[in-house]
Write a protein that holds these residues in place. Structure first.
Motif, short mmCIF file in Angstrom:
data_model
loop_
_atom_site.label_atom_id
_atom_site.label_comp_id
_atom_site.label_asym_id
_atom_site.label_seq_id
_atom_site.Cartn_x
_atom_site.Cartn_y
_atom_site.Cartn_z
N LEU A 110 5.49 12.16 5.37
CA LEU A 110 6.42 12.52 4.26
C LEU A 110 5.66 12.15 3.16
O LEU A 110 5.70 12.95 2.04
N VAL A 111 5.21 10.88 2.78
CA VAL A 111 4.58 10.61 1.57
C VAL A 111 3.30 11.34 1.44
O VAL A 111 3.21 11.74 0.25
N GLY A 112 2.63 11.69 2.36
CA GLY A 112 1.22 12.36 2.36
C GLY A 112 1.69 13.68 1.97
O GLY A 112 0.76 14.20 1.06
N ILE A 113 2.47 14.32 2.44
CA ILE A 113 2.99 15.62 1.92
C ILE A 113 3.32 15.71 0.49
O ILE A 113 2.96 16.52 -0.26
N SER A 114 4.02 14.74 -0.11
CA SER A 114 4.53 14.52 -1.49
C SER A 114 3.12 14.41 -2.34
O SER A 114 3.24 15.03 -3.42
N VAL A 118 0.79 -1.19 0.17
CA VAL A 118 0.13 0.09 0.02
C VAL A 118 0.85 1.45 -0.05
O VAL A 118 0.47 2.36 -0.60
N LEU A 119 2.00 1.30 0.69
CA LEU A 119 2.86 2.44 0.68
C LEU A 119 3.52 2.55 -0.67
O LEU A 119 3.51 3.87 -1.28
N ILE A 120 3.98 1.44 -1.43
CA ILE A 120 4.26 1.81 -2.91
C ILE A 120 3.26 2.20 -3.86
O ILE A 120 3.57 3.10 -4.62
N GLY A 121 1.84 1.86 -3.49
CA GLY A 121 0.78 2.41 -4.26
C GLY A 121 0.74 3.71 -4.07
O GLY A 121 0.37 4.55 -5.05
N ALA A 122 0.84 4.33 -2.74
CA ALA A 122 0.74 5.81 -2.54
C ALA A 122 1.82 6.44 -3.28
O ALA A 122 1.80 7.57 -3.59
N LEU A 123 3.04 5.95 -3.01
CA LEU A 123 4.26 6.72 -3.67
C LEU A 123 4.20 6.86 -5.13
O LEU A 123 4.66 7.66 -5.83
N PRO A 181 -5.37 9.56 -12.28
CA PRO A 181 -5.56 11.09 -12.50
C PRO A 181 -6.65 11.24 -13.64
O PRO A 181 -7.39 12.38 -13.66
N GLN A 182 -6.41 10.72 -14.60
CA GLN A 182 -7.13 11.16 -16.16
C GLN A 182 -8.36 10.60 -15.95
O GLN A 182 -9.68 11.27 -16.49
N LYS A 183 -8.84 9.29 -15.22
CA LYS A 183 -10.14 8.81 -15.17
C LYS A 183 -10.99 9.40 -14.12
O LYS A 183 -12.21 9.76 -14.17
N PHE A 184 -10.24 9.52 -12.75
CA PHE A 184 -11.30 10.10 -11.75
C PHE A 184 -10.71 11.48 -11.45
O PHE A 184 -11.39 12.25 -10.53
N GLY A 185 -9.64 12.05 -11.85
CA GLY A 185 -9.38 13.52 -11.42
C GLY A 185 -8.17 13.61 -10.52
O GLY A 185 -7.93 12.54 -9.61
N VAL A 186 -7.49 14.68 -10.54
CA VAL A 186 -6.29 14.67 -9.39
C VAL A 186 -6.68 14.74 -7.81
O VAL A 186 -6.13 14.00 -7.25
N ARG A 187 -8.09 15.41 -7.71
CA ARG A 187 -8.23 15.36 -6.47
C ARG A 187 -8.48 13.88 -5.80
O ARG A 187 -8.08 13.70 -4.68
N LYS A 188 -9.35 12.96 -6.39
CA LYS A 188 -9.45 12.04 -6.15
C LYS A 188 -8.42 11.01 -6.14
O LYS A 188 -8.25 10.01 -5.30
N ALA A 189 -7.60 11.23 -7.08
CA ALA A 189 -6.07 10.43 -7.03
C ALA A 189 -5.50 10.61 -5.61
O ALA A 189 -4.99 9.77 -5.17
N LYS A 190 -5.56 11.58 -5.20
CA LYS A 190 -4.76 12.21 -4.05
C LYS A 190 -5.50 11.39 -2.87
O LYS A 190 -5.00 11.24 -2.01
N GLN A 191 -6.84 11.68 -2.99
CA GLN A 191 -7.67 10.97 -1.90
C GLN A 191 -7.38 9.55 -1.67
O GLN A 191 -7.36 8.85 -0.52
N MET A 192 -7.35 8.69 -2.79
CA MET A 192 -6.95 7.53 -2.80
C MET A 192 -5.57 7.11 -2.32
O MET A 192 -5.46 6.27 -1.48
N GLY A 193 -4.55 8.06 -2.60
CA GLY A 193 -3.22 7.94 -1.79
C GLY A 193 -3.24 8.17 -0.46
O GLY A 193 -2.68 7.26 0.31
N TYR A 194 -4.15 9.05 0.29
CA TYR A 194 -4.22 9.13 1.66
C TYR A 194 -4.90 7.70 2.07
O TYR A 194 -4.72 7.55 3.61
N VAL A 195 -5.82 7.16 1.59
CA VAL A 195 -6.54 5.89 2.02
C VAL A 195 -5.25 4.90 2.15
O VAL A 195 -5.43 4.13 2.99
N PHE A 196 -4.49 4.88 0.97
CA PHE A 196 -3.50 3.94 0.99
C PHE A 196 -2.46 4.05 2.26
O PHE A 196 -2.21 3.10 2.92
N LEU A 197 -2.23 5.31 2.55
CA LEU A 197 -1.44 5.57 3.61
C LEU A 197 -2.20 5.33 5.16
O LEU A 197 -1.47 4.71 5.97
#
Length: 260
Positions: A223-227, A157-162, A182-198
């Motif tokens: 650190l990954v969340g900030i990135s 899950v961390l690699i997925g977030a990275l 990001p193309q399919k769901f948008g940048v905002r939702k892509a970031k939200q997905m990353g936060y869920v992974f974290l």
């Protein structure tokens, strides 16, 4: 100064930095679980990573009519040398590890055909890296203790977030037919997905890590969340290709400092 920049750019373009990041994950596995892997295995992973990532990045270009060997001979040379070293260290491994490496290589070969499916891209890369850095090393040891089985999930899950900042930055260059996250769901939702992974990463870590290890995991997650938060199509190419890929190295250094 220009020479330093050229060397630095070549270091990144030739996937040496990516290979260092993957080896860093191996060292994180060692230090987190208080075990040790053979140097032959670690070197096989390093050189195999250079070959695998350069294949993924350049296979279409190298096979095209536009390929100019003179302009790209440096990367090609590094890839060939890395391949020879990988073959040498590959034959120093046990049979199970060799089979696992070959299986991972087949997945890499299929990647160019599967990357157009958004749900395969992140999942497949995360899976391959997780297998290489936290599963293959155990194939030469005694049966894996059940307490170790949580670690691959944490890494997955961390690699997925990275990967998400890379997806966001690359979305400006990727063909729309690829339908990346990001193309399919948008940048905002892509970031939200990353936060869920974290959050999943921290949840797994909280169940199995000691307090000191969990605090380091928490720092890495932040650190990954900030990135992810600052990820944008306007980022410098070094934002993802150097700084974000350096996070596994920072993680290794923190654990190494803790173990001293």
């Amino acid at each position: 100064m220009k020479l330093v920049k050229k060397i630095f750019d070549f270091y990144i373009r030739s996937s040496l930095h990516v290979a260092l990041a993957i080896v860093s994950f191996v060292k994180v596995t060692e230090l987190s679980l208080n075990i040790s892997f053979s140097s032959h295995l670690i070197l096989a992973i390093f050189f195999g990573s250079v070959v695998g990532y350069n294949f993924l990045k350049y296979e279409g270009f190298w096979l095209s009519k536009k390929f100019n060997f003179q302009k790209n001979n440096g990367v090609f040379f590094v890839t060939m040398v890395a391949f020879l070293f990988f073959v040498f260290y590959f034959f120093q491994l046990c049979r199970l590890q060799q089979v696992a490496f070959v299986s991972s290589a087949f997945l890499v070969l299929f990647y160019p055909f599967l990357r157009k499916y958004w749900f395969f891209k992140i999942g497949m890369v995360s899976f391959c890296v997780t297998i290489v850095v936290s599963c293959i090393p155990f194939l030469s040891t005694n049966p894996i203790e059940l307490t170790y089985t949580w670690f691959p999930l944490k890494l997955f899950v961390l690699i997925g977030a990275l990967m998400l900042p890379f997806e966001i930055y690359d979305s400006q260059f990727d063909a729309m037919t690829l339908q990346t996250i990001p193309q399919k769901f948008g940048v905002r939702k892509a970031k939200q997905m990353g936060y869920v992974f974290l959050l999943v990463f921290l949840l797994v870590a909280s169940f199995h890590s000691k307090l000191t290890l969990f605090l380091i995991d928490l720092f890495i997650a932040v650190l990954v969340g900030i990135s992810i938060y600052f990820a944008s199509v306007k980022n410098s190419k070094y934002y993802t290709s150097f700084w974000i890929e350096a996070i596994p190295f920072f993680w290794w250094m923190l654990l190494l400092f803790l173990s001293c």
